[in-house]
Design a protein around this motif. Structure first.
Motif, PDB file in Angstrom:
ATOM      1  N   GLY A 297      22.790  15.978  40.405  1.00 60.02           N
ATOM      2  CA  GLY A 297      23.527  14.899  41.027  1.00 60.02           C
ATOM      3  C   GLY A 297      23.312  13.579  40.338  1.00 60.02           C
ATOM      4  N   PHE A 298      23.799  12.505  40.973  1.00 53.71           N
ATOM      5  CA  PHE A 298      23.792  11.185  40.348  1.00 53.71           C
ATOM      6  C   PHE A 298      23.443  10.080  41.342  1.00 53.71           C
ATOM      7  N   ARG A 299      22.682   9.105  40.866  1.00 58.65           N
ATOM      8  CA  ARG A 299      22.590   7.811  41.524  1.00 58.65           C
ATOM      9  C   ARG A 299      23.571   6.908  40.792  1.00 58.65           C
ATOM     10  N   VAL A 300      24.577   6.427  41.492  1.00 52.94           N
ATOM     11  CA  VAL A 300      25.585   5.584  40.859  1.00 52.94           C
ATOM     12  C   VAL A 300      25.089   4.139  40.885  1.00 52.94           C
ATOM     13  N   ASP A 301      24.706   3.654  39.733  1.00 52.71           N
ATOM     14  CA  ASP A 301      24.173   2.302  39.611  1.00 52.71           C
ATOM     15  C   ASP A 301      25.263   1.272  39.885  1.00 52.71           C
ATOM     16  N   ALA A 302      24.904   0.187  40.574  1.00 53.72           N
ATOM     17  CA  ALA A 302      25.801  -0.957  40.778  1.00 53.72           C
ATOM     18  C   ALA A 302      27.160  -0.552  41.326  1.00 53.72           C
ATOM     19  N   ALA A 303      27.195   0.440  42.233  1.00 54.86           N
ATOM     20  CA  ALA A 303      28.470   0.869  42.822  1.00 54.86           C
ATOM     21  C   ALA A 303      29.172  -0.282  43.533  1.00 54.86           C
ATOM     22  N   LYS A 304      28.383  -1.186  44.100  1.00 52.08           N
ATOM     23  CA  LYS A 304      28.924  -2.351  44.794  1.00 52.08           C
ATOM     24  C   LYS A 304      29.830  -3.188  43.900  1.00 52.08           C
ATOM     25  N   HIS A 305      29.609  -3.120  42.602  1.00 46.01           N
ATOM     26  CA  HIS A 305      30.346  -3.947  41.662  1.00 46.01           C
ATOM     27  C   HIS A 305      31.593  -3.255  41.123  1.00 46.01           C
ATOM     28  N   MET A 306      31.994  -2.162  41.771  1.00 48.01           N
ATOM     29  CA  MET A 306      33.237  -1.479  41.467  1.00 48.01           C
ATOM     30  C   MET A 306      34.018  -1.272  42.755  1.00 48.01           C
ATOM     31  N   PRO A 307      35.339  -1.388  42.734  1.00 44.28           N
ATOM     32  CA  PRO A 307      36.115  -1.071  43.925  1.00 44.28           C
ATOM     33  C   PRO A 307      35.872   0.372  44.347  1.00 44.28           C
ATOM     34  N   PRO A 308      35.761   0.638  45.652  1.00 45.84           N
ATOM     35  CA  PRO A 308      35.502   2.019  46.098  1.00 45.84           C
ATOM     36  C   PRO A 308      36.516   3.020  45.559  1.00 45.84           C
ATOM     37  N   GLU A 309      37.777   2.604  45.451  1.00 43.61           N
ATOM     38  CA  GLU A 309      38.787   3.541  44.953  1.00 43.61           C
ATOM     39  C   GLU A 309      38.540   3.923  43.502  1.00 43.61           C
ATOM     40  N   ASP A 310      37.930   3.031  42.732  1.00 40.68           N
ATOM     41  CA  ASP A 310      37.618   3.351  41.338  1.00 40.68           C
ATOM     42  C   ASP A 310      36.480   4.356  41.261  1.00 40.68           C
ATOM     43  N   VAL A 311      35.429   4.134  42.069  1.00 36.72           N
ATOM     44  CA  VAL A 311      34.311   5.078  42.084  1.00 36.72           C
ATOM     45  C   VAL A 311      34.797   6.451  42.537  1.00 36.72           C
ATOM     46  N   ALA A 312      35.643   6.474  43.564  1.00 37.73           N
ATOM     47  CA  ALA A 312      36.163   7.744  44.072  1.00 37.73           C
ATOM     48  C   ALA A 312      36.976   8.463  43.012  1.00 37.73           C
ATOM     49  N   ALA A 313      37.773   7.720  42.250  1.00 39.80           N
ATOM     50  CA  ALA A 313      38.598   8.336  41.212  1.00 39.80           C
ATOM     51  C   ALA A 313      37.733   8.950  40.115  1.00 39.80           C
ATOM     52  N   VAL A 314      36.692   8.251  39.720  1.00 41.42           N
ATOM     53  CA  VAL A 314      35.792   8.783  38.687  1.00 41.42           C
ATOM     54  C   VAL A 314      35.088  10.038  39.183  1.00 41.42           C
ATOM     55  N   MET A 315      34.578   9.994  40.415  1.00 43.20           N
ATOM     56  CA  MET A 315      33.805  11.120  40.939  1.00 43.20           C
ATOM     57  C   MET A 315      34.682  12.313  41.290  1.00 43.20           C
ATOM     58  N   SER A 316      35.972  12.085  41.547  1.00 38.77           N
ATOM     59  CA  SER A 316      36.852  13.189  41.964  1.00 38.77           C
ATOM     60  C   SER A 316      37.016  14.250  40.887  1.00 38.77           C
ATOM     61  N   GLY A 317      36.818  13.858  39.640  1.00 40.51           N
ATOM     62  CA  GLY A 317      36.972  14.819  38.554  1.00 40.51           C
ATOM     63  C   GLY A 317      35.681  15.494  38.131  1.00 40.51           C
ATOM     64  N   VAL A 318      34.571  15.155  38.796  1.00 37.43           N
ATOM     65  CA  VAL A 318      33.282  15.743  38.431  1.00 37.43           C
ATOM     66  C   VAL A 318      33.203  17.176  38.927  1.00 37.43           C
ATOM     67  N   GLN A 319      32.817  18.067  38.046  1.00 40.60           N
ATOM     68  CA  GLN A 319      32.785  19.494  38.355  1.00 40.60           C
ATOM     69  C   GLN A 319      31.442  19.899  38.956  1.00 40.60           C
ATOM     70  N   GLY A 320      31.486  20.933  39.781  1.00 35.90           N
ATOM     71  CA  GLY A 320      30.257  21.470  40.343  1.00 35.90           C
ATOM     72  C   GLY A 320      29.903  20.830  41.670  1.00 35.90           C
ATOM     73  N   ASP A 321      28.901  21.395  42.308  1.00 38.32           N
ATOM     74  CA  ASP A 321      28.426  20.912  43.601  1.00 38.32           C
ATOM     75  C   ASP A 321      27.267  19.961  43.358  1.00 38.32           C
ATOM     76  N   VAL A 322      27.571  18.671  43.257  1.00 42.03           N
ATOM     77  CA  VAL A 322      26.550  17.671  42.935  1.00 42.03           C
ATOM     78  C   VAL A 322      26.355  16.730  44.116  1.00 42.03           C
ATOM     79  N   HIS A 323      25.133  16.223  44.241  1.00 45.51           N
ATOM     80  CA  HIS A 323      24.816  15.237  45.282  1.00 45.51           C
ATOM     81  C   HIS A 323      24.924  13.846  44.672  1.00 45.51           C
ATOM     82  N   VAL A 324      25.598  12.961  45.386  1.00 47.55           N
ATOM     83  CA  VAL A 324      25.836  11.608  44.893  1.00 47.55           C
ATOM     84  C   VAL A 324      25.282  10.599  45.887  1.00 47.55           C
ATOM     85  N   PHE A 325      24.507   9.628  45.397  1.00 46.44           N
ATOM     86  CA  PHE A 325      24.163   8.472  46.218  1.00 46.44           C
ATOM     87  C   PHE A 325      24.366   7.211  45.392  1.00 46.44           C
TER      88      PHE A 325
END
Length: 366
Positions: A104-132
């Motif tokens: 999984g991933f810790r998404v650094d500085a997520a606050k500094h990106m629009p939520p829709e942008d983070v969601a778009a990037v993560m939507s294409g990630v393959q596999g069952d990963v945990h994200v915080f």
């Protein structure tokens, strides 16, 4: 590394930097760790000027969500994460890592990106990963805006828990939570992390036993997904110190017997509580007791029971639990060096020293 750790039962989570490229300390140009040259806004083979946002000034108004999300954090070149090419490049980076087997991933500085942008990037990630995601809550941006993507770091929890333990007042922690915007199943919690350890810390390893009590309490309490810190000694006031390093600048091998490495995760009051956390998963708080001050105890249903003492006097008494009758090991003492007998009525008698912790659970018996 990922494969070796997997064989030992350890998952790897990557601290993924998606929001920005270089800035402070290398704002003009430099050479990357793999030897490639770059200039700010020009990274050969990856990003060029058009891949960065229009706002190329550092954030000044932290009350403006648009500025926080679109201008530069500490002069770091801010990627235009709304662009398809940038999104696809970031998703490809994350998929390279999942191919290596990361969990999984810790998404650094997520606050500094629009939520829709983070969601778009993560939507294409393959596999069952945990994200915080790292979102430091303020009046402008709420962590609740990101919970549909994954868990969120709960900085309010750290301040509440660390403040109570530091003040020696555990009596109000039965209903411990964090941000009012988060549920426990959405929150990643911690006593300190690599940022708070250096800036306005409440508790760190430098606070000794108080830090251990706070970490043990976090692991015993059911709120959130706990994150345990393990660090190196950065000296008195030397907040910019890096880790122990070799003469060529590379990080030295971690040796927990070396005082330069702190290795908080090996402190028995913390290490023993990891098993407690697993053994009590899914059970709520039962049998809460406190003395109105710095002494408290609680159970996790019929799975575990823990006692905490932050007062100057030892805590001696008989505690009522929901544990089955039997003999249990105190997991904070190491191995099974200290045992306690829980009677048929669910009670046991113990003495817990100042700044001490005692914890029993059903998977730790002689």
């Amino acid at each position: 590394m990922v494969g070796t750790c997997a064989e030992a039962g350890v998952d790897i989570y990557v601290d993924a930097v998606l929001n920005h490229m270089t800035g402070t300390g290398s704002a003009g140009s430099g050479v990357g760790s793999a030897g490639s040259g770059f200039e700010k806004y020009h990274y050969p083979g990856i990003y060029q000027d058009a891949d960065f946002g229009e706002c190329r000034e550092t954030i000044e108004n932290w009350d403006d969500p648009g500025e926080v999300r679109n201008c530069e954090l500490l002069d770091l070149a801010d990627l235009a994460t709304g662009q398809e090419y940038v999104r696809a490049t970031l998703t490809g980076y994350l998929n390279d890592l999942t191919d290596l087997g990361v969990a999984g991933f810790r998404v650094d500085a997520a606050k500094h990106m629009p939520p829709e942008d983070v969601a778009a990037v993560m939507s294409g990630v393959q596999g069952d990963v945990h994200v915080f995601q790292e979102v430091i809550e303020d009046e402008a941006i709420s962590p609740a805006e990101y919970t549909h993507i994954g868990d969120v770091t709960d900085f309010a929890y750290s301040r509440r828990l660390s403040g109570a333990v530091s003040a020696g007042d555990l009596s109000g922690l039965a209903g411990l939570g964090g941000s009012d915007a988060l549920r426990g199943d959405q929150a990643t919690v911690f006593v300190d992390n690599h940022d708070t350890q250096r800036e306005n810390p409440v508790l760190t390893y430098k606070d000794g036993a108080a830090y251990d009590v706070a970490s043990a309490f976090m692991l015993a309490h059911p709120y959130g997904s706990p994150k345990v810190m393990s660090s190196f000694d950065f000296g008195a006031g030397d907040f910019d110190a890096g880790p122990p390093a070799e003469q060529d600048g590379t990080t030295a091998a971690v040796e927990c017997d070396d005082e330069a490495w702190v290795c908080e995760h090996r402190d028995q009051a913390i290490a023993g509580m990891v098993g407690f956390r697993s053994a009590t998963h899914g059970a709520g708080i039962t049998d809460w007791w406190d003395n109105g001050g710095g002494q408290a105890a609680f159970g996790r249903g019929g799975s575990g029971f823990a006692v905490f003492n932050r007062e100057d006097a030892e805590l001696a008494g008989t505690f009522r639990t929901s544990l089955p009758a039997g003999t249990y090991c105190d997991v904070t003492a190491g191995g099974c060096e200290e045992t306690y007998e829980v009677g048929g009525d669910g009670t046991f008698t113990a003495t817990v020293p100042t700044d001490g912790v005692l914890a029993l659970h059903v998977e730790a018996t002689p």
